[in-house]
Enzyme design. Structure first.
Site, PDB file in Angstrom:
ATOM      1  N   LYS A 129       1.233 -18.100  11.179  1.00  0.00           N
ATOM      2  CA  LYS A 129       2.142 -17.598  10.144  1.00  0.00           C
ATOM      3  C   LYS A 129       1.350 -17.198   8.909  1.00  0.00           C
ATOM      4  O   LYS A 129       0.258 -17.729   8.679  1.00  0.00           O
ATOM      5  CB  LYS A 129       3.114 -18.713   9.724  1.00  0.00           C
ATOM      6  CG  LYS A 129       4.164 -19.071  10.741  1.00  0.00           C
ATOM      7  CD  LYS A 129       5.058 -20.192  10.218  1.00  0.00           C
ATOM      8  CE  LYS A 129       6.131 -20.575  11.233  1.00  0.00           C
ATOM      9  NZ  LYS A 129       7.120 -19.519  11.498  1.00  0.00           N
TER      10      LYS A 129
ATOM     11  N   ARG B  82      11.934 -22.853  21.119  1.00  0.00           N
ATOM     12  CA  ARG B  82      12.661 -22.675  22.383  1.00  0.00           C
ATOM     13  C   ARG B  82      11.899 -23.310  23.543  1.00  0.00           C
ATOM     14  O   ARG B  82      12.491 -23.718  24.535  1.00  0.00           O
ATOM     15  CB  ARG B  82      12.944 -21.182  22.604  1.00  0.00           C
ATOM     16  CG  ARG B  82      11.717 -20.350  22.791  1.00  0.00           C
ATOM     17  CD  ARG B  82      11.974 -18.875  22.482  1.00  0.00           C
ATOM     18  NE  ARG B  82      12.171 -18.638  21.045  1.00  0.00           N
ATOM     19  CZ  ARG B  82      12.429 -17.453  20.511  1.00  0.00           C
ATOM     20  NH1 ARG B  82      12.536 -16.386  21.281  1.00  0.00           N
ATOM     21  NH2 ARG B  82      12.597 -17.324  19.226  1.00  0.00           N
TER      22      ARG B  82
HETATM   23  N1  BES Z   1      10.351 -22.500  12.763  1.00  0.00           N
HETATM   24  C1  BES Z   1      10.441 -21.094  12.891  1.00  0.00           C
HETATM   25  C2  BES Z   1      11.770 -20.526  12.401  1.00  0.00           C
HETATM   26  C3  BES Z   1      12.095 -20.680  10.951  1.00  0.00           C
HETATM   27  C4  BES Z   1      11.735 -19.711  10.044  1.00  0.00           C
HETATM   28  C5  BES Z   1      12.821 -21.769  10.506  1.00  0.00           C
HETATM   29  C6  BES Z   1      12.065 -19.844   8.717  1.00  0.00           C
HETATM   30  C7  BES Z   1      13.151 -21.905   9.181  1.00  0.00           C
HETATM   31  C8  BES Z   1      12.783 -20.937   8.286  1.00  0.00           C
HETATM   32  C9  BES Z   1      10.281 -20.678  14.354  1.00  0.00           C
HETATM   33  O1  BES Z   1       9.478 -21.490  15.126  1.00  0.00           O
HETATM   34  C10 BES Z   1       9.697 -19.301  14.359  1.00  0.00           C
HETATM   35  O2  BES Z   1       8.611 -19.152  13.863  1.00  0.00           O
HETATM   36  N2  BES Z   1      10.431 -18.345  14.895  1.00  0.00           N
HETATM   37  C11 BES Z   1       9.997 -17.010  14.967  1.00  0.00           C
HETATM   38  C12 BES Z   1      10.240 -16.514  16.352  1.00  0.00           C
HETATM   39  C13 BES Z   1       9.611 -15.181  16.656  1.00  0.00           C
HETATM   40  C14 BES Z   1       8.091 -15.321  16.674  1.00  0.00           C
HETATM   41  C15 BES Z   1      10.097 -14.696  18.001  1.00  0.00           C
HETATM   42  C16 BES Z   1      10.813 -16.184  13.972  1.00  0.00           C
HETATM   43  O3  BES Z   1      12.004 -16.404  13.865  1.00  0.00           O
HETATM   44  O4  BES Z   1      10.218 -15.352  13.293  1.00  0.00           O
HETATM   45 ZN    ZN Z   2       7.402 -21.027  15.062  1.00  0.00          ZN
END
Ligand code: BES
Ligand code: ZN
Ligand code: ZN
Length: 484
Positions: free
Chosen positions: A262, A336
């Site tokens: 990230k 997931r």
């Molecule tokens: N933990 C994150 C989602 C999240 C983002 C929760 C902001 C709370 C606040 C999750 O694991 C994630 O990174 N999801 C990605 C998925 C994508 C890579 C398909 C997302 O939502 O960007």
């Molecule tokens: Zn994530």
């Protein structure tokens, strides 16, 4: 520390402060409050609390907004703002009730108590220099002659608010303190508090041995190995011997994104990526504390998603416990993956009705903000029951569509499915479609609480500080009550 709740007439109460809810239009006020209504210093707006020092005592006038629109949320907010206003006082707070409001007295008192306890929460536990740390009331007195109904309502409200605050504590813990192993320790400690609640934790070897290749892979990049934390609540006389409520919580104690790392900005908030697990843990704890006659099992999929020499990578193909294979497109879509194996495990443990809670997609936070969680279900009756529990509890959910045609977004050329799509479309729905592959037979619902699970700032209602909200504790308790 547990707050004491008493019910007693105000004149028989030795309180450090008295609080009175005030609705608009301002009427029926006397003394100083009536004068302040005339000058416009007292307005009765929702979120306003006026602290007066009168004859050596303290009086808080807590605004509710328009009288006709007063609901439990308005009362929770009045409770929270009052707790914040009195954060230099602590001690005993006496709440006066108002028979003329459109909320019955037991619900009124319950919402004020809940809001006061949630509003008294402070996330600054790690501060060392604070000479005057904020104080929450140690005792709340409901200024009323009392009735069994009132007593039951305020006791339940206090219990749920305290459990919610405990879930907030977990979400706010820094990731150098809370990792899968220490989270398992918190589960064991919780089980120790309740007669019919047990906890166990499966470590990396057991996770591998059970074939949980998805959870194992997500945990592999970290020096803090994964755990599958399992709590079982077996009440002595369940209303139904067959029904088992299955609760599954995403418990990523820190989400760096892994190899698909990230951006740096704001990454610290990813300590809250276990907020679903925190809500699940203290949700089943609340069920046990309330002694609800519903069998339940909670499964927390705990891992730390880190890049590292042994981390899983984009391109890897994993085999989940149900035998299905997953091509990794993005290691940041790890929630997931851990849920896939945890859902399977919950069914294996006999869960008949499943609810998972997860901070799953950034897109859900974009869609619904910090108030509602988005929600998917494979069964209409189960969906309606959860929506109703959400509305009653204050942990709001809003239904989104599950549809098999979203499945093509996650078709893989190499494996049964992939864990993400290259299209920037419908990410919460395709994540739900992914989870459906692992949810087994029977009612299942998925709550994507990325928005309300962990706040960057005050929500302006009864959540007035950044960090964990304990989302899910109240929802789970209300849902289980509806099944009892
Ligand atoms: N933990 C994150 C989602 C999240 C983002 C929760 C902001 C709370 C606040 C999750 O694991 C994630 O990174 N999801 C990605 C998925 C994508 C890579 C398909 C997302 O939502 O960007
Ligand atoms: Zn994530
Ligand atoms: Zn995540």
């Amino acid at each position: 520390m547990a707050v004491t709740i008493d019910i007693a007439l105000p004149e028989q109460t030795d309180a450090d402060a008295t609080a009175v809810p005030v609705a608009q239009p301002l009427e029926g006020l006397d003394g100083r409050l009536a004068e302040l209504a005339v000058t416009g210093e007292l307005r009765g707006e929702r979120g306003e609390a006026l602290l007066l020092h009168l004859d050596g005592g303290r009086l808080v006038a807590a605004g509710l907004g328009k009288r006709d629109a007063v609901d439990e949320d308005a009362l929770r907010t009045a409770g929270a703002v009052t707790a914040q206003t009195l954060s230099r006082v602590g001690g005993t707070l006496c709440w006066l009730l108002d028979e003329s409001l459109p909320v019955p007295l037991p619900e009124q008192a319950a919402a004020l108590v809940e809001g006061t306890i949630l509003g008294g929460y402070t996330p600054g536990r790690w501060k060392t220099q604070d000479e005057h740390p904020p104080l929450a009331p140690e005792r709340i007195v409901i200024g009323h002659a009392g009735s069994p109904e009132l007593r039951a309502a305020v006791d339940r409200a206090a219990l749920l608010a305290e459990r919610t605050n405990r879930a907030r504590d977990l979400a706010n813990m820094p990731p150098n303190e809370l990792n899968p192993e220490t989270l398992a320790g918190h589960a064991a400690a919780l089980a120790g508090e309740h007669e019919h609640l047990t906890a166990e934790a499966l470590g990396p070897a057991e996770i591998e041995a059970l074939g949980m290749g998805a959870l194992a892979a997500v945990g592999r990049g970290s020096a803090n190995p994964p755990r599958l934390v399992v709590l079982r609540y077996e009440p002595p006389q369940p209303t139904s011997a067959e029904l088992v409520l299955g609760l599954v919580g995403k418990s990523i104690t820190f989400d760096t994104g892994g190899i698909s790392i990230k951006p740096a900005g704001g990454m610290e908030a990813m300590k809250g990526d276990m907020a679903g697990g925190a809500g699940t843990l203290h949700g089943i704890g609340a069920i046990a504390a309330l002694g609800l006659p519903v069998r339940a099992v909670a499964v927390l999929a705990a891992a730390e998603n880190m890049p590292g020499g042994d981390a899983f990578r984009p391109g890897d193909i994993l085999r989940a416990a149900n035998g299905k294979t997953i091509e990794i497109i993005n290691t940041d879509a790890e929630g997931r993956l851990v849920l896939a194996d945890a859902l399977w495990y919950a069914r294996r443990e006999g869960a008949t009705h499943v609810l998972d809670l997860a901070t799953l997609t950034g897109a859900m936070e974009l869609a619904l903000g910090d108030l509602y969680a988005g929600f998917f279900a494979n069964d209409d009756a189960w969906r309606d029951r959860i929506v109703a529990a959400g509305a009653r509890s204050g942990d709001l959910v809003w239904p989104f569509p599950l549809h098999p045609r979203y499945r093509r977004y996650i078709d893989s050329a190499f494996a049964d499915m992939k864990n993400g799509s290259t299209l920037r479309q419908g990410s919460p729905a395709l994540a739900a479609e992914f989870l459906r592959e692992f949810a087994g037979e029977g009612p299942w619902a998925h709550v994507d609480m990325a928005g309300p699970g962990f706040l960057d700032r005050s929500r302006g209602d009864y959540y007035r500080v950044p960090g964990g909200t304990g989302y899910g504790v109240r929802l789970i308790a209300e849902l289980a009550s509806s099944l009892a």
